[in-house]
Design a protein around this motif. Structure first.
Motif, PDB file in Angstrom:
ATOM      1  N   VAL A 227      49.325  71.263  27.846  1.00 12.71           N
ATOM      2  CA  VAL A 227      49.668  70.740  26.477  1.00 12.71           C
ATOM      3  C   VAL A 227      49.339  69.435  26.175  1.00 12.71           C
ATOM      4  O   VAL A 227      49.003  68.391  26.927  1.00 12.71           O
ATOM      5  N   ASP A 228      49.119  68.919  24.921  1.00 10.00           N
ATOM      6  CA  ASP A 228      48.947  67.597  24.639  1.00 10.00           C
ATOM      7  C   ASP A 228      49.944  66.959  24.187  1.00 10.00           C
ATOM      8  O   ASP A 228      51.248  67.631  24.313  1.00 10.00           O
ATOM      9  N   HIS A 229      49.874  65.640  23.731  1.00 12.40           N
ATOM     10  CA  HIS A 229      51.004  64.897  23.636  1.00 12.40           C
ATOM     11  C   HIS A 229      52.072  65.419  22.613  1.00 12.40           C
ATOM     12  O   HIS A 229      53.213  65.424  22.814  1.00 12.40           O
ATOM     13  N   ARG A 230      51.638  65.865  21.372  1.00 21.88           N
ATOM     14  CA  ARG A 230      52.472  66.547  20.063  1.00 21.88           C
ATOM     15  C   ARG A 230      52.879  67.849  20.728  1.00 21.88           C
ATOM     16  O   ARG A 230      53.758  68.291  20.282  1.00 21.88           O
ATOM     17  N   GLU A 231      52.084  68.605  21.383  1.00 20.49           N
ATOM     18  CA  GLU A 231      52.512  70.113  21.702  1.00 20.49           C
ATOM     19  C   GLU A 231      53.633  69.976  22.631  1.00 20.49           C
ATOM     20  O   GLU A 231      54.143  71.094  22.710  1.00 20.49           O
ATOM     21  N   THR A 232      53.914  69.002  23.377  1.00 18.89           N
ATOM     22  CA  THR A 232      55.180  68.859  24.406  1.00 18.89           C
ATOM     23  C   THR A 232      56.347  69.187  23.332  1.00 18.89           C
ATOM     24  O   THR A 232      57.530  69.295  24.016  1.00 18.89           O
ATOM     25  N   ALA A 233      56.161  69.007  22.045  1.00 14.88           N
ATOM     26  CA  ALA A 233      57.473  69.184  21.074  1.00 14.88           C
ATOM     27  C   ALA A 233      57.296  70.244  20.092  1.00 14.88           C
ATOM     28  O   ALA A 233      58.261  71.035  19.725  1.00 14.88           O
ATOM     29  N   TYR A 234      56.192  70.433  19.739  1.00 11.63           N
ATOM     30  CA  TYR A 234      55.812  71.153  18.423  1.00 11.63           C
ATOM     31  C   TYR A 234      54.940  72.576  18.571  1.00 11.63           C
ATOM     32  O   TYR A 234      54.787  73.347  17.628  1.00 11.63           O
ATOM     33  N   SER A 235      54.912  72.827  19.932  1.00 10.20           N
ATOM     34  CA  SER A 235      54.238  74.133  20.111  1.00 10.20           C
ATOM     35  C   SER A 235      55.400  75.375  20.478  1.00 10.20           C
ATOM     36  O   SER A 235      56.580  75.183  20.795  1.00 10.20           O
ATOM     37  N   ALA A 236      55.026  76.590  20.689  1.00  8.03           N
ATOM     38  CA  ALA A 236      55.825  77.602  20.863  1.00  8.03           C
ATOM     39  C   ALA A 236      56.188  77.540  22.383  1.00  8.03           C
ATOM     40  O   ALA A 236      57.357  77.782  22.517  1.00  8.03           O
ATOM     41  N   ARG A 237      55.623  76.799  23.321  1.00  6.41           N
ATOM     42  CA  ARG A 237      55.958  77.056  24.492  1.00  6.41           C
ATOM     43  C   ARG A 237      57.111  75.801  24.906  1.00  6.41           C
ATOM     44  O   ARG A 237      58.179  76.028  25.319  1.00  6.41           O
ATOM     45  N   ALA A 238      56.800  74.866  24.140  1.00  3.36           N
ATOM     46  CA  ALA A 238      57.983  73.787  23.743  1.00  3.36           C
ATOM     47  C   ALA A 238      59.397  74.160  23.381  1.00  3.36           C
ATOM     48  O   ALA A 238      60.341  74.122  23.635  1.00  3.36           O
ATOM     49  N   PHE A 239      59.090  75.087  22.159  1.00  6.59           N
ATOM     50  CA  PHE A 239      60.404  75.518  21.763  1.00  6.59           C
ATOM     51  C   PHE A 239      61.144  76.708  22.368  1.00  6.59           C
ATOM     52  O   PHE A 239      62.390  76.685  22.576  1.00  6.59           O
ATOM     53  N   ARG A 240      60.209  77.211  23.209  1.00 10.97           N
ATOM     54  CA  ARG A 240      60.992  78.224  24.210  1.00 10.97           C
ATOM     55  C   ARG A 240      61.970  77.433  25.242  1.00 10.97           C
ATOM     56  O   ARG A 240      63.006  77.914  25.357  1.00 10.97           O
ATOM     57  N   GLU A 241      61.408  76.284  25.530  1.00 16.95           N
ATOM     58  CA  GLU A 241      62.068  75.576  26.663  1.00 16.95           C
ATOM     59  C   GLU A 241      63.439  74.837  25.887  1.00 16.95           C
ATOM     60  O   GLU A 241      64.576  74.934  26.437  1.00 16.95           O
ATOM     61  N   MET A 242      63.258  74.339  24.852  1.00 17.96           N
ATOM     62  CA  MET A 242      64.242  73.806  24.062  1.00 17.96           C
ATOM     63  C   MET A 242      65.346  75.008  23.672  1.00 17.96           C
ATOM     64  O   MET A 242      66.756  74.421  24.055  1.00 17.96           O
ATOM     65  N   PHE A 243      65.051  76.087  23.346  1.00 19.69           N
ATOM     66  CA  PHE A 243      66.040  77.156  22.989  1.00 19.69           C
ATOM     67  C   PHE A 243      66.809  77.479  24.094  1.00 19.69           C
ATOM     68  O   PHE A 243      67.980  77.524  24.023  1.00 19.69           O
TER      69      PHE A 243
END
Length: 447
Positions: A227-243
């Motif tokens: 993932v890139d810098h912004r994808e650490t927050a705004y990607s589907a993968r990041a969402f899964r970890e936040m959720f």
């Protein structure tokens, strides 16, 4: 952020379409405050908000803030027009936390920050006793240990030697008891966590930090390869970890559940002198057209037209979840911006509109400019397939994803024609408008 009453009522009317949780279960889900990064705004969290809503998180327990002046100062201790200090950012965050707690009645909230947005979060929890009102902290690509460790620019917030980072990182732990911390980062694809100073303006000079700079001692640290810098927050993968970190379970879906009649609203904000701010612009004329997804042609008259007031609000407008849109913004002191967007599947109060910056000197000879923009991530070549007007853009950096905008500079015979942009599986078609009329085309990707 002040909400339009009509837009809020529209979202409330559509709420029954969401998967509903029992009232007690809803109340147990903490409100979440999303904090954007340097120079950014709340609209970057739009798809993340949609994903939380699509998994049953009540829409009124989700909020994304806008820092008034989102760009950091060159020296944290020296005032600069339309830039913010670390204390400025902390004070605005603290006020948003208080407002969210008051509105929801919740004792504690969860905080999620991308990049610089993690700094005021840590400042609040670690240095100002905010842990009692914060249940979870998620930092996403935040350079927690600095972008560089240099004697030069020691007062810059992102320097490992800055007063802020020395205060945050001086202890054996970088977290506080009683608040759960998660740090999301890339393996080696984050341009702000590189051992070479290329992306900090000093190529070939060691930064003194590496890909693990976003890690936090004492936190749950999770690496998302590629993932890139912004994808650490705004990607589907990041969402899964936040959720699953905040909600305590896996999400049911990563896709977005569409609504029958999405209601859109947001603010027009300005870029005076090329400086990115979230200050509202009054007197901007905003028109919304439905356009063909195939060629970007308008399908009838404007479905919405409004001149912004002092709050910068340009909506609300009700659309369908399968409509491609052209949003035209004529703001004082800015080029007329024709923004082409793929369908909005759900309602949003953060469809913020920044008029395009004036063309760079190298672009002024073109008859038309089309800017192909990806706000929620960077283009990575060869990681991604990126095509603009049928060719791979030559102005994007190769290797570590670092560019979010590709530009097509077009001759006079292309004015009025369709220009297609392709980013992996997302395709968007715009129309070229004449630069001589102070018009710029922006094709803005959603994902």
């Amino acid at each position: 952020m002040k909400h339009s009453r009509r837009a809020m009522l529209g979202a409330m009317a559509l709420a029954p379409l969401l998967p509903r949780l029992a009232h007690a279960q809803e109340a147990s889900l903490p409100p979440i405050l999303f904090v954007h990064g340097n120079g950014d705004h709340s609209a970057l969290w739009m798809t993340t908000l949609w994903r939380f809503e699509s998994n049953g998180w009540p829409w009124d327990r989700l909020h994304a803030l806008d820092f008034t002046d989102p760009l950091a100062r060159d020296d944290d201790a020296v005032a600069q027009p339309m830039r913010s200090s670390s204390d400025d950012a902390w004070r605005e965050l603290a006020a948003e936390i208080a407002a969210l707690r008051a509105r929801t009645g919740a004792a504690r909230v969860a905080l999620v920050g991308n990049s610089r947005g993690g700094y005021p979060i840590r400042n609040h929890v670690q240095l100002h006793g905010g842990g009692a009102e914060v249940s979870h902290v998620v930092t996403c690509g935040t350079p927690n240990n600095g972008i560089y460790d240099w004697e030069e620019n020691a007062g810059r917030e992102f320097n490992k030697r800055s007063a802020l980072l020395r205060a945050l990182n001086s202890g054996e732990s970088q977290v506080v008891p009683g608040t759960a911390f998660l740090a999301l980062r890339s393996d080696s694809n984050d341009l702000y966590a590189q051992p070479d100073g290329r992306y900090a303006g000093r190529p070939g000079v060691p930064t003194g930090v590496g890909p693990d700079s976003p890690a936090l001692k004492g936190a749950t640290n999770l690496v998302m390869p590629g993932v890139d810098h912004r994808e650490t927050a705004y990607s589907a993968r990041a969402f899964r970890e936040m959720f699953r970190f905040i909600g305590g379970k896996e999400p049911d879906r990563l896709s977005v559940v569409p609504e029958a009649r999405p209601v859109l609203n947001g603010r027009v904000t300005g870029t005076p002198g090329g400086i990115q701010t979230n200050r509202p612009v009054a007197g901007a004329v905003v028109e919304v057209f439905r356009v063909s997804p195939d060629d970007g042609e308008r399908m009838g008259e404007a479905v919405h037209r409004r001149t912004t007031g002092e709050d910068g609000r340009w909506g609300p407008v009700t659309v369908a979840p399968d409509w491609n849109l052209e949003i035209v913004v004529a703001a004082p002191g800015h080029p007329i911006t024709h923004s082409y967007r793929n369908p909005f599947p759900r309602s949003s109060l953060v469809v913020n509109l920044r008029p395009a910056a004036p063309p760079a000197a190298a672009d002024r000879a073109a008859a038309a400019l089309v800017r192909f923009s990806r706000p929620r991530g960077y283009y990575g070549i060869p990681r991604d397939v990126v095509l603009l007007d049928g060719a791979e853009p030559t102005d994007l950096p190769r290797g570590v994803p670092a560019g979010a905008t590709a530009i097509a500079r077009l001759p006079a015979e292309r004015i009025g024609t369709a220009i297609a942009g392709l980013f992996n599986e997302e395709r968007l078609v715009a129309r070229a408008w004449p630069l001589a009329e102070n018009r710029i085309t922006v094709a803005e990707l959603t994902w």
